[in-house]
Every structure is written in structure tokens, then in C-alpha cells.
Design a protein around this motif. Structure first.
Motif, PDB file in Angstrom:
ATOM      1  N   GLY A 108       0.833  -1.192   0.000  1.00  0.00           N
ATOM      2  CA  GLY A 108       0.000   0.000   0.000  1.00  0.00           C
ATOM      3  C   GLY A 108       0.862   1.232   0.000  1.00  0.00           C
ATOM      4  N   ARG A 109       0.394   2.262   0.701  1.00  0.00           N
ATOM      5  CA  ARG A 109       1.139   3.515   0.747  1.00  0.00           C
ATOM      6  C   ARG A 109       0.856   4.238   2.056  1.00  0.00           C
ATOM      7  NH1 ARG A 109      -2.064   2.527  -2.379  1.00  0.00           N
ATOM      8  NH2 ARG A 109      -4.148   3.295  -2.513  1.00  0.00           N
ATOM      9  N   MET A 110       1.789   5.123   2.399  1.00  0.00           N
ATOM     10  CA  MET A 110       1.640   5.987   3.567  1.00  0.00           C
ATOM     11  C   MET A 110       1.745   7.424   3.075  1.00  0.00           C
ATOM     12  SD  MET A 110       4.039   6.403   6.989  1.00  0.00           S
ATOM     13  CE  MET A 110       5.393   7.265   6.167  1.00  0.00           C
ATOM     14  N   GLU A 111       0.825   8.237   3.501  1.00  0.00           N
ATOM     15  CA  GLU A 111       0.834   9.658   3.170  1.00  0.00           C
ATOM     16  C   GLU A 111       0.971  10.444   4.464  1.00  0.00           C
ATOM     17  OE1 GLU A 111      -2.721  12.316   1.667  1.00  0.00           O
ATOM     18  OE2 GLU A 111      -1.899  11.106   0.019  1.00  0.00           O
ATOM     19  N   CYS A 112       1.840  11.447   4.477  1.00  0.00           N
ATOM     20  CA  CYS A 112       2.098  12.266   5.659  1.00  0.00           C
ATOM     21  C   CYS A 112       1.721  13.706   5.367  1.00  0.00           C
ATOM     22  CB  CYS A 112       3.582  12.245   6.020  1.00  0.00           C
ATOM     23  SG  CYS A 112       4.304  10.615   6.162  1.00  0.00           S
ATOM     24  N   ALA A 113       1.075  14.358   6.332  1.00  0.00           N
ATOM     25  CA  ALA A 113       0.750  15.778   6.184  1.00  0.00           C
ATOM     26  C   ALA A 113       0.817  16.461   7.536  1.00  0.00           C
ATOM     27  CB  ALA A 113      -0.637  15.956   5.571  1.00  0.00           C
ATOM     28  N   GLU A 114       1.391  17.651   7.558  1.00  0.00           N
ATOM     29  CA  GLU A 114       1.357  18.482   8.753  1.00  0.00           C
ATOM     30  C   GLU A 114      -0.043  19.070   8.855  1.00  0.00           C
ATOM     31  OE1 GLU A 114       3.348  22.512  10.596  1.00  0.00           O
ATOM     32  OE2 GLU A 114       4.448  21.423   9.038  1.00  0.00           O
ATOM     33  N   VAL A 115      -0.594  19.079  10.062  1.00  0.00           N
ATOM     34  CA  VAL A 115      -1.912  19.662  10.306  1.00  0.00           C
ATOM     35  C   VAL A 115      -1.803  20.660  11.448  1.00  0.00           C
ATOM     36  CG1 VAL A 115      -3.266  17.726   9.405  1.00  0.00           C
ATOM     37  CG2 VAL A 115      -2.536  17.697  11.785  1.00  0.00           C
ATOM     38  N   THR A 116      -2.753  21.557  11.520  1.00  0.00           N
ATOM     39  CA  THR A 116      -2.779  22.529  12.606  1.00  0.00           C
ATOM     40  C   THR A 116      -4.168  22.579  13.215  1.00  0.00           C
ATOM     41  OG1 THR A 116      -3.286  24.336  11.084  1.00  0.00           O
ATOM     42  CG2 THR A 116      -0.962  23.988  11.608  1.00  0.00           C
ATOM     43  N   ASN A 117      -4.199  22.934  14.484  1.00  0.00           N
ATOM     44  CA  ASN A 117      -5.435  23.175  15.213  1.00  0.00           C
ATOM     45  C   ASN A 117      -5.169  24.421  16.044  1.00  0.00           C
ATOM     46  OD1 ASN A 117      -7.876  23.082  16.484  1.00  0.00           O
ATOM     47  ND2 ASN A 117      -7.390  21.324  17.773  1.00  0.00           N
ATOM     48  N   GLY A 118      -5.525  25.570  15.483  1.00  0.00           N
ATOM     49  CA  GLY A 118      -5.138  26.821  16.115  1.00  0.00           C
ATOM     50  C   GLY A 118      -3.636  26.964  16.027  1.00  0.00           C
ATOM     51  N   ASP A 119      -2.985  27.116  17.176  1.00  0.00           N
ATOM     52  CA  ASP A 119      -1.534  27.251  17.217  1.00  0.00           C
ATOM     53  C   ASP A 119      -0.801  25.917  17.390  1.00  0.00           C
ATOM     54  OD1 ASP A 119      -1.733  29.988  16.954  1.00  0.00           O
ATOM     55  OD2 ASP A 119      -1.682  30.364  19.117  1.00  0.00           O
ATOM     56  N   VAL A 120      -1.555  24.846  17.524  1.00  0.00           N
ATOM     57  CA  VAL A 120      -0.949  23.538  17.773  1.00  0.00           C
ATOM     58  C   VAL A 120      -0.727  22.812  16.447  1.00  0.00           C
ATOM     59  CG1 VAL A 120      -1.194  21.342  18.996  1.00  0.00           C
ATOM     60  CG2 VAL A 120      -2.094  23.433  20.015  1.00  0.00           C
ATOM     61  N   ARG A 121       0.488  22.297  16.281  1.00  0.00           N
ATOM     62  CA  ARG A 121       0.814  21.547  15.068  1.00  0.00           C
ATOM     63  C   ARG A 121       0.745  20.057  15.350  1.00  0.00           C
ATOM     64  NH1 ARG A 121       6.364  23.578  12.856  1.00  0.00           N
ATOM     65  NH2 ARG A 121       6.976  22.864  14.907  1.00  0.00           N
ATOM     66  N   GLY A 122       0.479  19.331  14.290  1.00  0.00           N
ATOM     67  CA  GLY A 122       0.423  17.888  14.415  1.00  0.00           C
ATOM     68  C   GLY A 122       0.825  17.222  13.126  1.00  0.00           C
ATOM     69  N   LEU A 123       0.782  15.907  13.142  1.00  0.00           N
ATOM     70  CA  LEU A 123       1.125  15.110  11.978  1.00  0.00           C
ATOM     71  C   LEU A 123       0.015  14.099  11.739  1.00  0.00           C
ATOM     72  CD1 LEU A 123       3.283  14.483   9.823  1.00  0.00           C
ATOM     73  CD2 LEU A 123       4.276  12.845  11.444  1.00  0.00           C
ATOM     74  N   ARG A 124      -0.500  14.098  10.514  1.00  0.00           N
ATOM     75  CA  ARG A 124      -1.513  13.123  10.116  1.00  0.00           C
ATOM     76  C   ARG A 124      -0.851  12.121   9.171  1.00  0.00           C
ATOM     77  NH1 ARG A 124      -6.075  15.914   8.080  1.00  0.00           N
ATOM     78  NH2 ARG A 124      -6.785  15.791  10.220  1.00  0.00           N
ATOM     79  N   LEU A 125      -1.074  10.846   9.443  1.00  0.00           N
ATOM     80  CA  LEU A 125      -0.561   9.762   8.608  1.00  0.00           C
ATOM     81  C   LEU A 125      -1.748   8.957   8.100  1.00  0.00           C
ATOM     82  CD1 LEU A 125       2.253   8.481  11.003  1.00  0.00           C
ATOM     83  CD2 LEU A 125       2.494  10.129   9.124  1.00  0.00           C
ATOM     84  N   VAL A 126      -1.744   8.671   6.808  1.00  0.00           N
ATOM     85  CA  VAL A 126      -2.803   7.866   6.207  1.00  0.00           C
ATOM     86  C   VAL A 126      -2.146   6.643   5.578  1.00  0.00           C
ATOM     87  CG1 VAL A 126      -4.672   7.790   4.511  1.00  0.00           C
ATOM     88  CG2 VAL A 126      -4.177   9.938   5.732  1.00  0.00           C
TER      89      VAL A 126
END
Length: 147
Positions: A62-80
Motif C-alpha cells: 500500500g502507501r503511507m501519506e504524511c501531512a502536517e496539520v494545525t489546530n489553532g496554534d498547535v501543530r500535528g502530523l496526520r498519517l494515512v
């Protein structure tokens, strides 16, 4: 939870054990760059390792996709993690504590779910599986009044 997605930083194939190593290394690098604590880096890398292995072993690759996400001032990482394999016949069982197919780290989907802040799974027999996880960098503590 409302959040905005930044640019997708990577789309990595998951077709071999070497790809699994690359996926773990990429997640480790991204979490460090985003400012995750060492403990949170380890949690997300561990979850990513399990989910990537599931896509390879059970989904036939399969595959993995990575994206930086934000929630207000908080940063995160989303992996699919997605595959086009046979799907998961019994999601409740696959997510239950202690269930493992005998592959991977032995923590299963339930263990991966506990290691991240947000977890969703979409799977249907014959249609593959997509697992989306998100973890957030802890917001810095606010300064005390009068300091």
C-alpha cells in the motif's frame, strides 16, 4: 476536532521491508522537525510501524501519506495508511485488546489506536483498508502571571 491540513509532505510506497524502514525513518524525522517530545515521537513511530506492516502483510502492499496539520496554534502530523487488499472482515475483533494476527509488533490495531490522539479506520471486504491517525505536538505551557 477542527484542523486544517498543510501540504502533503510525502507519499511513500509500502511494498517491501525496506519501505517499512523508510516509512519509520520518515515519521521519526517529521516528528522531530515538528517538535514532538521523544516519547511522543516514539509513540507515533511505533504506531506507524504497525500500520505500515499491516498494509504490507495483510493488504498486499500500500502507501503511507504524511501531512502536517494545525489546530489553532498547535501543530500535528496526520498519517494515512491505505491498501487495496481484502479488507478487514471483523473490525470489532481487529480493534479489540489482545487481538493479533501473529505478525508485526503484536500490538495490533487497538494498540496503534492507543498510541495516537486521533484514529479512524475505513475497511470493507474486497475494498481495502485506510487507517488515518493524527498526533499533536503538546502546546507549550503558558507563562505564569507575574513571571
Amino acid at each position: 476536532m477542527t484542523h486544517s491540513t498543510g501540504r502533503v509532505s510525502a507519499r511513500l510506497p509500502l511494498t517491501s521491508d525496506l519501505d517499512l524502514v523508510r516509512a519509520r525513518q520518515h515519521v521519526r524525522q517529521l516528528t522531530a522537525e515538528l517538535g514532538f517530545s521523544l516519547v511522543e515521537q516514539t509513540k507515533l513511530v511505533t504506531a506507524a510501524s504497525e500500520l505500515a506492516r499491516n498494509a504490507l502483510v495483510h493488504g498486499g502492499g500500500g502507501r503511507m501519506e504524511c501531512a502536517e496539520v494545525t489546530n489553532g496554534d498547535v501543530r500535528g502530523l496526520r498519517l494515512v495508511f491505505s491498501d487495496e487488499g481484502p479488507g478487514i472482515a471483523d473490525l470489532d475483533q481487529a480493534l479489540s485488546d489482545g487481538y493479533t494476527s501473529g505478525e508485526g509488533l503484536g500490538m495490533g490495531l487497538g494498540g496503534a489506536r492507543r498510541l495516537v490522539h486521533e484514529f479512524s479506520i475505513d475497511s470493507a471486504r474486497g475494498c481495502g483498508t485506510t487507517v488515518t491517525v493524527t498526533s499533536w505536538v503538546a502546546a507549550p505551557p503558558r507563562p505564569r502571571e507575574g513571571s
